[in-house]
Structure formats: C-alpha cells, structure tokens
Design a protein around this motif. Structure first.
Motif, PDB file in Angstrom:
ATOM      1  N   LYS A  52       0.816  -1.212   0.000  1.00  0.00           N
ATOM      2  CA  LYS A  52       0.000   0.000   0.000  1.00  0.00           C
ATOM      3  C   LYS A  52       0.849   1.262   0.000  1.00  0.00           C
ATOM      4  O   LYS A  52       0.523   2.254  -0.662  1.00  0.00           O
ATOM      5  CB  LYS A  52      -0.931  -0.012   1.221  1.00  0.00           C
ATOM      6  N   ARG A  53       1.960   1.230   0.743  1.00  0.00           N
ATOM      7  CA  ARG A  53       2.803   2.422   0.836  1.00  0.00           C
ATOM      8  C   ARG A  53       3.533   2.731  -0.473  1.00  0.00           C
ATOM      9  O   ARG A  53       4.103   3.808  -0.625  1.00  0.00           O
ATOM     10  CB  ARG A  53       3.819   2.270   1.973  1.00  0.00           C
ATOM     11  N   LYS A  54       3.508   1.775  -1.421  1.00  0.00           N
ATOM     12  CA  LYS A  54       4.154   2.011  -2.708  1.00  0.00           C
ATOM     13  C   LYS A  54       3.157   2.184  -3.855  1.00  0.00           C
ATOM     14  O   LYS A  54       3.550   2.436  -4.994  1.00  0.00           O
ATOM     15  CB  LYS A  54       5.114   0.859  -3.033  1.00  0.00           C
ATOM     16  N   ASN A  55       1.865   2.074  -3.543  1.00  0.00           N
ATOM     17  CA  ASN A  55       0.843   2.168  -4.592  1.00  0.00           C
ATOM     18  C   ASN A  55       0.939   3.473  -5.387  1.00  0.00           C
ATOM     19  O   ASN A  55       0.714   3.494  -6.594  1.00  0.00           O
ATOM     20  CB  ASN A  55      -0.570   2.068  -3.998  1.00  0.00           C
ATOM     21  N   TRP A  56       1.287   4.556  -4.678  1.00  0.00           N
ATOM     22  CA  TRP A  56       1.293   5.870  -5.329  1.00  0.00           C
ATOM     23  C   TRP A  56       2.296   5.946  -6.478  1.00  0.00           C
ATOM     24  O   TRP A  56       2.164   6.788  -7.377  1.00  0.00           O
ATOM     25  CB  TRP A  56       1.598   6.955  -4.301  1.00  0.00           C
ATOM     26  N   LYS A  57       3.299   5.060  -6.461  1.00  0.00           N
ATOM     27  CA  LYS A  57       4.311   5.070  -7.509  1.00  0.00           C
ATOM     28  C   LYS A  57       3.823   4.442  -8.807  1.00  0.00           C
ATOM     29  O   LYS A  57       4.431   4.643  -9.864  1.00  0.00           O
ATOM     30  CB  LYS A  57       5.566   4.309  -7.053  1.00  0.00           C
ATOM     31  N   PHE A  58       2.739   3.678  -8.722  1.00  0.00           N
ATOM     32  CA  PHE A  58       2.292   2.938  -9.899  1.00  0.00           C
ATOM     33  C   PHE A  58       1.398   3.784 -10.785  1.00  0.00           C
ATOM     34  O   PHE A  58       0.560   4.547 -10.329  1.00  0.00           O
ATOM     35  CB  PHE A  58       1.536   1.672  -9.505  1.00  0.00           C
ATOM     36  N   SER A  59       1.594   3.609 -12.096  1.00  0.00           N
ATOM     37  CA  SER A  59       0.736   4.235 -13.098  1.00  0.00           C
ATOM     38  C   SER A  59       0.469   3.206 -14.192  1.00  0.00           C
ATOM     39  O   SER A  59       1.377   2.448 -14.562  1.00  0.00           O
ATOM     40  CB  SER A  59       1.415   5.471 -13.703  1.00  0.00           C
ATOM     41  N   PRO A  60      -0.751   3.152 -14.702  1.00  0.00           N
ATOM     42  CA  PRO A  60      -1.031   2.226 -15.810  1.00  0.00           C
ATOM     43  C   PRO A  60      -0.083   2.450 -16.993  1.00  0.00           C
ATOM     44  O   PRO A  60       0.210   1.519 -17.756  1.00  0.00           O
ATOM     45  CB  PRO A  60      -2.475   2.559 -16.187  1.00  0.00           C
ATOM     46  N   GLY A  61       0.428   3.682 -17.099  1.00  0.00           N
ATOM     47  CA  GLY A  61       1.380   3.976 -18.165  1.00  0.00           C
ATOM     48  C   GLY A  61       2.661   3.173 -18.046  1.00  0.00           C
ATOM     49  O   GLY A  61       3.359   2.950 -19.045  1.00  0.00           O
ATOM     50  N   ASP A  62       2.974   2.729 -16.817  1.00  0.00           N
ATOM     51  CA  ASP A  62       4.170   1.903 -16.613  1.00  0.00           C
ATOM     52  C   ASP A  62       4.087   0.627 -17.454  1.00  0.00           C
ATOM     53  O   ASP A  62       5.096   0.165 -18.008  1.00  0.00           O
ATOM     54  CB  ASP A  62       4.323   1.525 -15.137  1.00  0.00           C
ATOM     55  N   LEU A  63       2.895   0.055 -17.527  1.00  0.00           N
ATOM     56  CA  LEU A  63       2.716  -1.194 -18.268  1.00  0.00           C
ATOM     57  C   LEU A  63       2.772  -0.950 -19.773  1.00  0.00           C
ATOM     58  O   LEU A  63       3.287  -1.783 -20.529  1.00  0.00           O
ATOM     59  CB  LEU A  63       1.384  -1.846 -17.890  1.00  0.00           C
ATOM     60  N   LYS A  64       2.277   0.208 -20.203  1.00  0.00           N
ATOM     61  CA  LYS A  64       2.349   0.550 -21.632  1.00  0.00           C
ATOM     62  C   LYS A  64       3.805   0.718 -22.063  1.00  0.00           C
ATOM     63  O   LYS A  64       4.209   0.243 -23.133  1.00  0.00           O
ATOM     64  CB  LYS A  64       1.562   1.831 -21.909  1.00  0.00           C
ATOM     65  N   GLU A  65       4.579   1.397 -21.228  1.00  0.00           N
ATOM     66  CA  GLU A  65       5.992   1.596 -21.559  1.00  0.00           C
ATOM     67  C   GLU A  65       6.764   0.286 -21.488  1.00  0.00           C
ATOM     68  O   GLU A  65       7.705   0.067 -22.259  1.00  0.00           O
ATOM     69  CB  GLU A  65       6.607   2.634 -20.612  1.00  0.00           C
ATOM     70  N   ARG A  66       6.368  -0.601 -20.585  1.00  0.00           N
ATOM     71  CA  ARG A  66       7.041  -1.895 -20.460  1.00  0.00           C
ATOM     72  C   ARG A  66       6.931  -2.706 -21.750  1.00  0.00           C
ATOM     73  O   ARG A  66       7.856  -3.444 -22.109  1.00  0.00           O
ATOM     74  CB  ARG A  66       6.433  -2.668 -19.280  1.00  0.00           C
ATOM     75  N   LYS A  67       5.827  -2.553 -22.444  1.00  0.00           N
ATOM     76  CA  LYS A  67       5.651  -3.271 -23.713  1.00  0.00           C
ATOM     77  C   LYS A  67       6.645  -2.785 -24.765  1.00  0.00           C
ATOM     78  O   LYS A  67       6.868  -3.469 -25.767  1.00  0.00           O
ATOM     79  CB  LYS A  67       4.222  -3.088 -24.215  1.00  0.00           C
ATOM     80  N   LEU A  68       7.245  -1.628 -24.535  1.00  0.00           N
ATOM     81  CA  LEU A  68       8.221  -1.065 -25.469  1.00  0.00           C
ATOM     82  C   LEU A  68       9.657  -1.311 -24.980  1.00  0.00           C
ATOM     83  O   LEU A  68      10.588  -0.637 -25.414  1.00  0.00           O
ATOM     84  CB  LEU A  68       7.975   0.440 -25.638  1.00  0.00           C
ATOM     85  N   TRP A  69       9.817  -2.277 -24.101  1.00  0.00           N
ATOM     86  CA  TRP A  69      11.113  -2.560 -23.465  1.00  0.00           C
ATOM     87  C   TRP A  69      12.235  -2.692 -24.497  1.00  0.00           C
ATOM     88  O   TRP A  69      13.276  -2.060 -24.378  1.00  0.00           O
ATOM     89  CB  TRP A  69      10.997  -3.833 -22.643  1.00  0.00           C
ATOM     90  N   ASP A  70      12.046  -3.520 -25.513  1.00  0.00           N
ATOM     91  CA  ASP A  70      13.109  -3.782 -26.480  1.00  0.00           C
ATOM     92  C   ASP A  70      13.502  -2.511 -27.227  1.00  0.00           C
ATOM     93  O   ASP A  70      14.692  -2.279 -27.488  1.00  0.00           O
ATOM     94  CB  ASP A  70      12.684  -4.864 -27.475  1.00  0.00           C
ATOM     95  N   ARG A  71      12.519  -1.703 -27.555  1.00  0.00           N
ATOM     96  CA  ARG A  71      12.819  -0.450 -28.257  1.00  0.00           C
ATOM     97  C   ARG A  71      13.607   0.492 -27.362  1.00  0.00           C
ATOM     98  O   ARG A  71      14.562   1.124 -27.809  1.00  0.00           O
ATOM     99  CB  ARG A  71      11.510   0.215 -28.716  1.00  0.00           C
ATOM    100  N   TYR A  72      13.235   0.574 -26.094  1.00  0.00           N
ATOM    101  CA  TYR A  72      13.993   1.406 -25.159  1.00  0.00           C
ATOM    102  C   TYR A  72      15.432   0.911 -25.036  1.00  0.00           C
ATOM    103  O   TYR A  72      16.381   1.710 -24.988  1.00  0.00           O
ATOM    104  CB  TYR A  72      13.327   1.421 -23.784  1.00  0.00           C
ATOM    105  N   GLN A  73      15.611  -0.387 -24.971  1.00  0.00           N
ATOM    106  CA  GLN A  73      16.959  -0.936 -24.853  1.00  0.00           C
ATOM    107  C   GLN A  73      17.808  -0.577 -26.071  1.00  0.00           C
ATOM    108  O   GLN A  73      18.991  -0.234 -25.945  1.00  0.00           O
ATOM    109  CB  GLN A  73      16.892  -2.461 -24.681  1.00  0.00           C
ATOM    110  N   GLU A  74      17.203  -0.637 -27.245  1.00  0.00           N
ATOM    111  CA  GLU A  74      17.910  -0.245 -28.474  1.00  0.00           C
ATOM    112  C   GLU A  74      18.342   1.216 -28.410  1.00  0.00           C
ATOM    113  O   GLU A  74      19.482   1.558 -28.769  1.00  0.00           O
ATOM    114  CB  GLU A  74      17.008  -0.439 -29.695  1.00  0.00           C
ATOM    115  N   CYS A  75      17.440   2.065 -27.951  1.00  0.00           N
ATOM    116  CA  CYS A  75      17.731   3.501 -27.898  1.00  0.00           C
ATOM    117  C   CYS A  75      18.779   3.815 -26.829  1.00  0.00           C
ATOM    118  O   CYS A  75      19.662   4.656 -27.037  1.00  0.00           O
ATOM    119  CB  CYS A  75      16.451   4.295 -27.660  1.00  0.00           C
ATOM    120  N   TYR A  76      18.694   3.141 -25.682  1.00  0.00           N
ATOM    121  CA  TYR A  76      19.715   3.322 -24.651  1.00  0.00           C
ATOM    122  C   TYR A  76      21.081   2.892 -25.167  1.00  0.00           C
ATOM    123  O   TYR A  76      22.084   3.591 -24.978  1.00  0.00           O
ATOM    124  CB  TYR A  76      19.360   2.510 -23.400  1.00  0.00           C
ATOM    125  N   GLU A  77      21.129   1.741 -25.799  1.00  0.00           N
ATOM    126  CA  GLU A  77      22.393   1.220 -26.302  1.00  0.00           C
ATOM    127  C   GLU A  77      23.025   2.188 -27.303  1.00  0.00           C
ATOM    128  O   GLU A  77      24.227   2.483 -27.229  1.00  0.00           O
ATOM    129  CB  GLU A  77      22.158  -0.138 -26.965  1.00  0.00           C
TER     130      GLU A  77
END
Length: 298
Positions: free
Chosen positions: A205-230
């Motif tokens: 409960k004390r960490k709920n405020w950190k969560f956003s549904p957008g986190d899951l949308k961005e997670r689906k783009l994980w591979d693309r983010y990794q490419e851009c970071y690299e």
C-alpha cells in the motif's frame, strides 16, 4: 567490517561499443546485503568529506547523470549515496515532461540552467538524454518542440538523431572544458526484476502511489527502449563524459558501485584541495587566537 570490495572501474566503464544484452544486470560481489550497506556507508562518508574540500576549492563542479528504466532504483540510490553530504553541497533535479515554458526554448535549456555551480555536486535524475530516448521511442513528442522544418514525424530522420547526439557531445565537452566533472550512470535492470518491482508497487500500500497504468504501456516497449539506450550510450561515452553501466537488480550493490566509482574517479583530481590562508592571516593567527582567548576574562 568484512574485507573491502576491490571495485574495478573498467568493469563498468563504457570505453568501446557495447551490447546491453551482453552486460549483466545482477552483481552482489558474493557479499551479504548487510555488508554491502556497511561498505557503502564508509565510501559515502569519504565522499562527503571530499565534497567539503570541493566546495572550499571552488574551481570544479560535479554533474552526475542518472538514467534507467522505470523501477531501476534511481531515487533510492540518490538518497543513499548522498546521505552524508552537506545538504547545501548537492542539488538534485528530476526532469519530468517539459513544461510550456521549457518547450519555448531549445531542448537543452532546462538542463543548462540546472547545472551545478562550482564547488557543488549536481544530480540529474533523468537527464538531457531523455531527449534521445523517450522522444525517440515516441517521436510524436518532438512535434511539441516546434522545431523549424519538423512538421510531421516523417521529418524526424536518422540524421535528426545523429545531430542531437553531436549537440549533446558538444554540450558536455563545453561543460568539461570549463570545470564540470561529468559522470553518467545507466542502471541496468532486467525485465524480470522490473516486473517484480512493479508487482511490489501494487502489493504494498505504501508504494501504490508510484504505480501508473502507463508503466505497463511503456514496459511493452522494453526492447525499443533498450535499443535507444544502447545507441545513446555508444554514441556519447567519451573520456571527458563517460558512461558507466551498473547492474541494478541488487539495489544495495548498485549503490555501492556508483559511490565507489565516484570516489575513485574524483580522488584522481590531486589539485582539488583546501585553499591555504594568505600569508598575512597566517602571520597573525596567534594574535587572533589571543583576542578570542582574552574574551574569557571580560
């Protein structure tokens, strides 16, 4: 305290082209978390003492840039690494979505005005690299910058991104040439560890405020983010502004690694030392002492 961990900076420093997939995300040095915490405490106390000298010397500033996927541990790392610093000696900036005012300037403006003054340490929690990471994954964001010649995402070519990398390299070279010591850390967290940390945000409960549904949308783009970071890391790791890729699945180890790299690198600057008193003051030290001692009898 157990045996001191002998950290080899070259294990993390990017000096040649890297593939993020080939770099580890977990490091624990075969050491218990409690011991890692003790080692960090010792290093950060020494860092705090160094910052006092940095401030007195007054000719260098330090800029620490921190990047990583969501849940990589940026906030807690900043809190733990700089706990023993004089609060006036370290300034942390967390860069969110650009404001209306910031969008009326070039993309580096808001970062430039947040740079640390000489004698101070500045920490960028998310940095100017967001402008070649998030915007590259979501090129439609660039349209909000109102750049001449950019009318649709089709106008955002590979040349556009290469120009941005060149601009960032020039920006950092200018800073380094004028006395800013630059560190850039990428907290390399695994996708599975991110999943576990997102679950904890939902379960505690004390960490709920950190969560956003957008986190899951961005997670689906994980591979693309990794490419851009690299690509960003490979394009911009320079001797005057190196990248360090830090395994981040173990937060305590990641904090120790970052702190120890800072300490090892900063103590190479042998010219950073406390200024000496001028000859006139030195010659009268005993007189000043006598004046203060005499007040006891008043």
């Amino acid at each position: 305290m157990g045996k001191k961990i002998a950290l080899n900076i070259d294990d993390y420093k990017v000096s040649t082209q890297v593939k993020l997939k080939s770099l580890k995300t977990l490091e624990n040095f075969d050491t218990e978390d409690a011991e890692l915490k003790k080692q960090l405490e010792k290093v950060r106390r020494t860092l705090g003492e160094f910052q006092d000298v940095l401030y007195a010397h007054g000719k260098y500033s330090v800029l620490m840039c921190l990047q990583g996927m969501d849940t990589a541990g940026k906030d807690s790392l900043i809190r733990e690494v700089f706990k023993d610093f004089n609060a006036r000696g370290v300034v942390v900036h967390s860069f969110k979505v650009p404001t209306e005012l910031e969008l009326k300037h070039d993309y580096l403006w808001r970062h430039y005005i947040a740079l640390p003054a000489k004698g101070k340490v500045g920490v960028f929690n998310r940095t100017h690299y967001e402008n070649v990471l998030v915007t590259r994954v979501h090129p439609e964001y660039i349209l909000g910058e109102h750049i001449p010649g950019i009318h649709t995402t089709k106008d955002i070519t590979d040349h556009f991104w290469q120009k941005r990398f060149d601009q960032i390299n020039s920006f950092e070279k200018h800073l380094a040439d004028n006395g800013t010591i630059i560190f850039k850390f990428f907290l390399n967290v695994s996708k599975e560890e991110q999943r576990q940390r997102l679950l904890r945000r939902l379960e505690l409960k004390r960490k709920n405020w950190k969560f956003s549904p957008g986190d899951l949308k961005e997670r689906k783009l994980w591979d693309r983010y990794q490419e851009c970071y690299e690509d960003a890391i490979n394009q911009t790791s320079k001797p005057h502004a190196p990248w360090f890729v830090v395994p981040a699945d173990n937060k305590k180890a990641a904090r120790f690694i970052v702190a120890d790299i800072l300490l090892q690198e900063l103590t190479k600057y042998k010219d950073i030392k406390e200024p000496e008193l001028n000859d006139k003051i030195k010659a009268n030290l005993q007189d000043y002492k006598n004046q203060l001692e005499s007040e006891k009898n008043e």
